[in-house]
Design an enzyme around this catalytic site. Structure first.
Site, PDB file in Angstrom:
ATOM      1  N   GLU A 189       0.845  -1.212   0.000  1.00 26.75           N
ATOM      2  CA  GLU A 189       0.000   0.000   0.000  1.00 26.75           C
ATOM      3  C   GLU A 189       0.872   1.251   0.000  1.00 26.75           C
ATOM      4  O   GLU A 189       2.098   1.184   0.092  1.00 26.75           O
ATOM      5  CB  GLU A 189      -0.911   0.030   1.235  1.00 26.75           C
ATOM      6  N   ASN A 223     -10.594   4.865   1.459  1.00 29.07           N
ATOM      7  CA  ASN A 223      -9.612   4.701   0.392  1.00 29.07           C
ATOM      8  C   ASN A 223      -9.715   5.855  -0.594  1.00 29.07           C
ATOM      9  O   ASN A 223     -10.657   6.649  -0.545  1.00 29.07           O
ATOM     10  CB  ASN A 223      -9.815   3.364  -0.338  1.00 29.07           C
ATOM     11  N   ASP A 265      -9.951   0.573  -4.434  1.00 29.48           N
ATOM     12  CA  ASP A 265      -8.892   0.743  -3.435  1.00 29.48           C
ATOM     13  C   ASP A 265      -8.238   2.101  -3.707  1.00 29.48           C
ATOM     14  O   ASP A 265      -8.932   3.069  -3.961  1.00 29.48           O
ATOM     15  CB  ASP A 265      -7.921  -0.434  -3.490  1.00 29.48           C
TER      16      ASP A 265
END
Length: 292
Positions: A15, A155, A204
């Site tokens: 991430e 997100n 995401d």
């Protein structure tokens, strides 16, 4: 547009990619292994361990210093000395909830959202769900304001090139929202759906290119979708792994999209799951904003 694996890191949940122009390096995290990685010029990867999930990174106006969102709080970190200093912001409700995606805005404030904590103390994965998340803005003077509550998974924090729009996603709702953004005050208003119900996975992390198009990574969808400013699909980029987590533009001309992925939930035989990928987009991106 062919994705290339540049670091087979084996991240459980890669991430938070951030390109550092002064170092010509890319930083990113592995939430579940409590790691920060750096892809250095020449392709070497260096990693640092933390004591909590590392969920988001940001450049700062302080030379050689990154802002690091951990599960419970925000810290300021100097990679070269590994000095770590508490910023002062701590998430109410930790460890039942944790921080997730975060990014600075054009004014130098750090926006970060939370979610129900799905990471156990040993890094193993627990079930997410509920609507425990909150969207926060942390200003350079340390003041904190809340801008949205009842979020499933926070997100996609991104701004349009002209700084008139702010994008934010609730993954569990399969919806990316767009807001009016006031560049003078940093306020957001007039929430409405921007991109919702796409059948390839769930939204995401995202990045915005210089033409104002949003590149959204699709968890469980095996792809990245480029969305036009009016919300229509411009193109879909197929990825060789299933869980695509976040992206940022980098490289000499910001013409490379760096993409993080997750090994968690990967299909059998998905040996590149959790790798860092890069692809040439044909459209340059923009440098990340800095936290002041």
């Amino acid at each position: 547009m062919e994705p290339r694996c540049v670091a087979p890191a084996g991240d459980w949940c890669g991430e938070g990619p951030v390109w550092c122009e002064t170092e010509q390096s890319l930083y990113w995290t592995d939430i579940n292994r409590f790691l920060i990685h750096r892809l250095e010029p020449g392709g070497a990867v260096r990693s640092w361990f933390f004591e909590e999930p590392v969920t988001a990174l940001a450049l700062t106006a302080r030379t050689g210093t990154l802002a690091v969102a951990l599960g419970s709080r925000l810290v300021l970190w100097r990679p070269e000395s590994d000095e770590r200093r508490d910023h002062g912001f701590r998430l109410p409700g930790w460890p039942s909830v944790r921080l997730n995606d975060g990014r600075p805005d054009p004014r130098g404030s750090f926006w970060v959202g939370s979610m129900r904590n799905n990471v156990a103390p040993d890094g193993s994965s627990r079930e997410a769900g509920g609507t425990d998340g909150v969207l926060f803005r942390i200003d350079p003077d340390g003041s904190v304001t809340e801008w949205k509550r009842a979020i499933g998974i926070s997100n996609t924090l991104a701004w349009s090139p002209d700084h008139s729009r702010f994008y934010f996603a609730d993954t569990l709702c399969n919806t990316i929202y767009v807001y009016d953004y006031d560049a003078a005050t940093g306020a957001i208003a007039n929430e409405r759906p921007f991109f919702a119900g796409f059948h390839r996975g769930m939204p995401d992390g995202s990045a915005v290119d210089s033409e104002g198009y949003l590149w959204n990574c699709r968890w469980g969808g095996g792809c990245i979708v480029r969305v036009a400013p009016h919300g229509a699909i411009d193109r879909v980029i197929e990825m060789p792994v299933r869980n695509i987590t976040s992206c940022t533009f980098g490289g000499d001309d910001y013409g490379t999209l760096y993409v993080t992925t997750a090994g968690l939930g990967a299909l059998a035989g998905d040996r590149l799951a959790g790798s860092l990928f890069a692809l040439k987009t044909g459209v340059p991106g923009l440098p990340e904003h800095k936290f002041l």
